[in-house]
Design a protein around this motif. Structure first.
Motif, PDB file in Angstrom:
ATOM      1  N   ALA A 120       0.772  -1.207  -0.043  1.00 21.34           N
ATOM      2  CA  ALA A 120      -0.025   0.163   0.082  1.00 21.34           C
ATOM      3  C   ALA A 120       0.814   1.143  -0.048  1.00 21.34           C
ATOM      4  N   GLU A 121       0.584   2.239  -0.932  1.00 22.75           N
ATOM      5  CA  GLU A 121       1.397   3.460  -1.065  1.00 22.75           C
ATOM      6  C   GLU A 121       1.014   4.381   0.045  1.00 22.75           C
ATOM      7  N   ALA A 122       1.711   5.192   0.582  1.00 20.50           N
ATOM      8  CA  ALA A 122       1.365   6.022   1.503  1.00 20.50           C
ATOM      9  C   ALA A 122       1.220   7.377   0.703  1.00 20.50           C
ATOM     10  N   ASN A 123       0.566   8.350   1.451  1.00 22.89           N
ATOM     11  CA  ASN A 123       0.646   9.646   0.774  1.00 22.89           C
ATOM     12  C   ASN A 123       1.308  10.940   1.462  1.00 22.89           C
ATOM     13  N   ASP A 124       1.881  10.528   2.733  1.00 20.52           N
ATOM     14  CA  ASP A 124       2.378  11.642   3.453  1.00 20.52           C
ATOM     15  C   ASP A 124       4.090  10.878   3.617  1.00 20.52           C
ATOM     16  N   LEU A 125       4.956  12.020   3.926  1.00 15.37           N
ATOM     17  CA  LEU A 125       6.438  11.578   4.102  1.00 15.37           C
ATOM     18  C   LEU A 125       6.469  10.673   5.360  1.00 15.37           C
ATOM     19  N   ASN A 126       5.668  11.102   6.610  1.00 13.63           N
ATOM     20  CA  ASN A 126       5.721  10.163   7.954  1.00 13.63           C
ATOM     21  C   ASN A 126       5.376   8.663   7.694  1.00 13.63           C
ATOM     22  N   THR A 127       4.212   8.562   7.023  1.00 10.63           N
ATOM     23  CA  THR A 127       3.396   7.111   6.811  1.00 10.63           C
ATOM     24  C   THR A 127       4.579   6.389   5.908  1.00 10.63           C
ATOM     25  N   ALA A 128       5.073   7.121   4.695  1.00 13.37           N
ATOM     26  CA  ALA A 128       5.990   6.417   3.972  1.00 13.37           C
ATOM     27  C   ALA A 128       7.349   5.942   4.589  1.00 13.37           C
ATOM     28  N   LEU A 129       7.735   7.034   5.535  1.00 13.94           N
ATOM     29  CA  LEU A 129       9.152   6.534   6.365  1.00 13.94           C
ATOM     30  C   LEU A 129       8.804   5.443   7.236  1.00 13.94           C
ATOM     31  N   HIS A 130       7.747   5.431   8.052  1.00 12.42           N
ATOM     32  CA  HIS A 130       7.256   4.293   8.838  1.00 12.42           C
ATOM     33  C   HIS A 130       7.240   2.973   8.415  1.00 12.42           C
ATOM     34  N   LYS A 131       6.734   2.842   6.947  1.00 12.78           N
ATOM     35  CA  LYS A 131       6.649   1.591   6.296  1.00 12.78           C
ATOM     36  C   LYS A 131       8.089   1.361   5.915  1.00 12.78           C
ATOM     37  N   VAL A 132       8.864   2.449   5.236  1.00 10.04           N
ATOM     38  CA  VAL A 132      10.029   1.672   5.055  1.00 10.04           C
ATOM     39  C   VAL A 132      11.167   1.384   6.085  1.00 10.04           C
ATOM     40  N   LEU A 133      10.963   2.060   7.169  1.00 10.01           N
ATOM     41  CA  LEU A 133      11.702   1.735   8.168  1.00 10.01           C
ATOM     42  C   LEU A 133      11.270   0.189   8.933  1.00 10.01           C
ATOM     43  N   LYS A 134      10.036   0.146   8.751  1.00  9.78           N
ATOM     44  CA  LYS A 134       9.688  -1.345   9.210  1.00  9.78           C
ATOM     45  C   LYS A 134      10.268  -2.380   8.325  1.00  9.78           C
ATOM     46  N   ALA A 135      10.078  -2.352   7.029  1.00 11.94           N
ATOM     47  CA  ALA A 135      10.551  -3.075   5.994  1.00 11.94           C
ATOM     48  C   ALA A 135      12.054  -3.287   6.303  1.00 11.94           C
ATOM     49  N   SER A 136      12.802  -2.180   6.445  1.00 10.59           N
ATOM     50  CA  SER A 136      14.300  -2.253   6.530  1.00 10.59           C
ATOM     51  C   SER A 136      14.544  -2.838   7.532  1.00 10.59           C
ATOM     52  N   TYR A 137      13.795  -2.712   8.919  1.00 10.37           N
ATOM     53  CA  TYR A 137      14.005  -3.504  10.124  1.00 10.37           C
ATOM     54  C   TYR A 137      13.958  -4.987   9.871  1.00 10.37           C
ATOM     55  N   SER A 157      10.409  -4.112  -1.411  1.00  6.12           N
ATOM     56  CA  SER A 157       8.880  -4.051  -1.285  1.00  6.12           C
ATOM     57  C   SER A 157       8.305  -2.933  -0.988  1.00  6.12           C
ATOM     58  N   GLU A 158       8.993  -1.902  -0.683  1.00  7.48           N
ATOM     59  CA  GLU A 158       8.530  -0.628  -0.426  1.00  7.48           C
ATOM     60  C   GLU A 158       8.931   0.377  -1.439  1.00  7.48           C
ATOM     61  N   ARG A 159       9.195   0.176  -2.829  1.00 13.62           N
ATOM     62  CA  ARG A 159       9.731   1.031  -3.473  1.00 13.62           C
ATOM     63  C   ARG A 159       8.883   2.372  -3.848  1.00 13.62           C
ATOM     64  N   PRO A 160       7.265   2.426  -3.832  1.00 13.37           N
ATOM     65  CA  PRO A 160       6.585   3.506  -3.864  1.00 13.37           C
ATOM     66  C   PRO A 160       6.830   4.614  -3.032  1.00 13.37           C
ATOM     67  N   ASN A 161       7.039   3.879  -1.661  1.00 13.47           N
ATOM     68  CA  ASN A 161       7.295   4.769  -0.563  1.00 13.47           C
ATOM     69  C   ASN A 161       8.603   5.357  -0.439  1.00 13.47           C
ATOM     70  N   VAL A 162       9.706   4.482  -0.952  1.00 12.96           N
ATOM     71  CA  VAL A 162      10.899   5.175  -0.781  1.00 12.96           C
ATOM     72  C   VAL A 162      10.834   6.385  -2.099  1.00 12.96           C
ATOM     73  N   ASP A 163      10.353   6.246  -3.072  1.00 18.35           N
ATOM     74  CA  ASP A 163      10.216   7.389  -3.873  1.00 18.35           C
ATOM     75  C   ASP A 163       9.506   8.624  -3.446  1.00 18.35           C
ATOM     76  N   ILE A 164       8.719   8.534  -2.357  1.00 20.16           N
ATOM     77  CA  ILE A 164       8.033   9.567  -1.763  1.00 20.16           C
ATOM     78  C   ILE A 164       8.956  10.123  -0.923  1.00 20.16           C
ATOM     79  N   ILE A 165       9.903   9.464  -0.120  1.00 20.27           N
ATOM     80  CA  ILE A 165      10.984   9.856   0.682  1.00 20.27           C
ATOM     81  C   ILE A 165      11.970  10.751   0.124  1.00 20.27           C
ATOM     82  N   LEU A 166      12.207  10.397  -1.253  1.00 16.50           N
ATOM     83  CA  LEU A 166      13.404  10.631  -2.028  1.00 16.50           C
ATOM     84  C   LEU A 166      12.855  12.003  -2.695  1.00 16.50           C
TER      85      LEU A 166
END
Length: 126
Positions: A1-18, A117-126
């Motif tokens: 699921a793609e996030a629409n704001d930076l904090n949500t995207a960051l949370h998902k990417v950090l969780k996946a990285s962990y 797995s979180e490529r769309p959220n990574v694009d939001i962060i970058l």
């Protein structure tokens, strides 16, 4: 699921990285990960992103992380609260309703490799 704001995207990417063991948490691990090179196929790459909490109490800590990131050309992202960063980095226990309990704060984390797995959220962060 793609996030629409930076904090949500960051949370998902950090969780996946962990979950993929690609997250360094705290000052010692963060400094080591910023200075290290990681294998990505045949080539060596630097850490993907360093995240620093603005409400960190220790100015020397912040200066060290900022200087290391600048020296090693690692992108640096600032977040407001170390409690949020701690929760996103996996320093929290959850109750039956999935509410965070016993959250330990964390002033810095380093993503060593982006989770595919979180490529769309990574694009939001970058």
């Amino acid at each position: 699921a793609e996030a629409n704001d930076l904090n949500t995207a960051l949370h998902k990417v950090l969780k996946a990285s962990y979950c993929n063991n690609n997250l360094a948490r705290g000052i010692n691990e963060s400094c080591r990960s910023i200075e290290e090179e990681f294998s990505a196929g045949d080539e060596k790459v630097k850490a993907a992103l360093c995240i620093l909490a603005d409400d960190c109490d220790n100015d020397g800590y912040k200066k060290l992380i900022v200087a290391l990131c600048k020296t090693e050309d690692v992108p640096l992202l600032h977040v407001d609260k170390k409690e949020n960063l701690g929760e996103w980095a996996g320093f929290a226990r959850y109750d039956e309703e999935d509410n965070a309990r016993k959250v330990r704060s964390c002033a810095s984390v380093v993503i060593t490799k982006w989770p595919e797995s979180e490529r769309p959220n990574v694009d939001i962060i970058l």
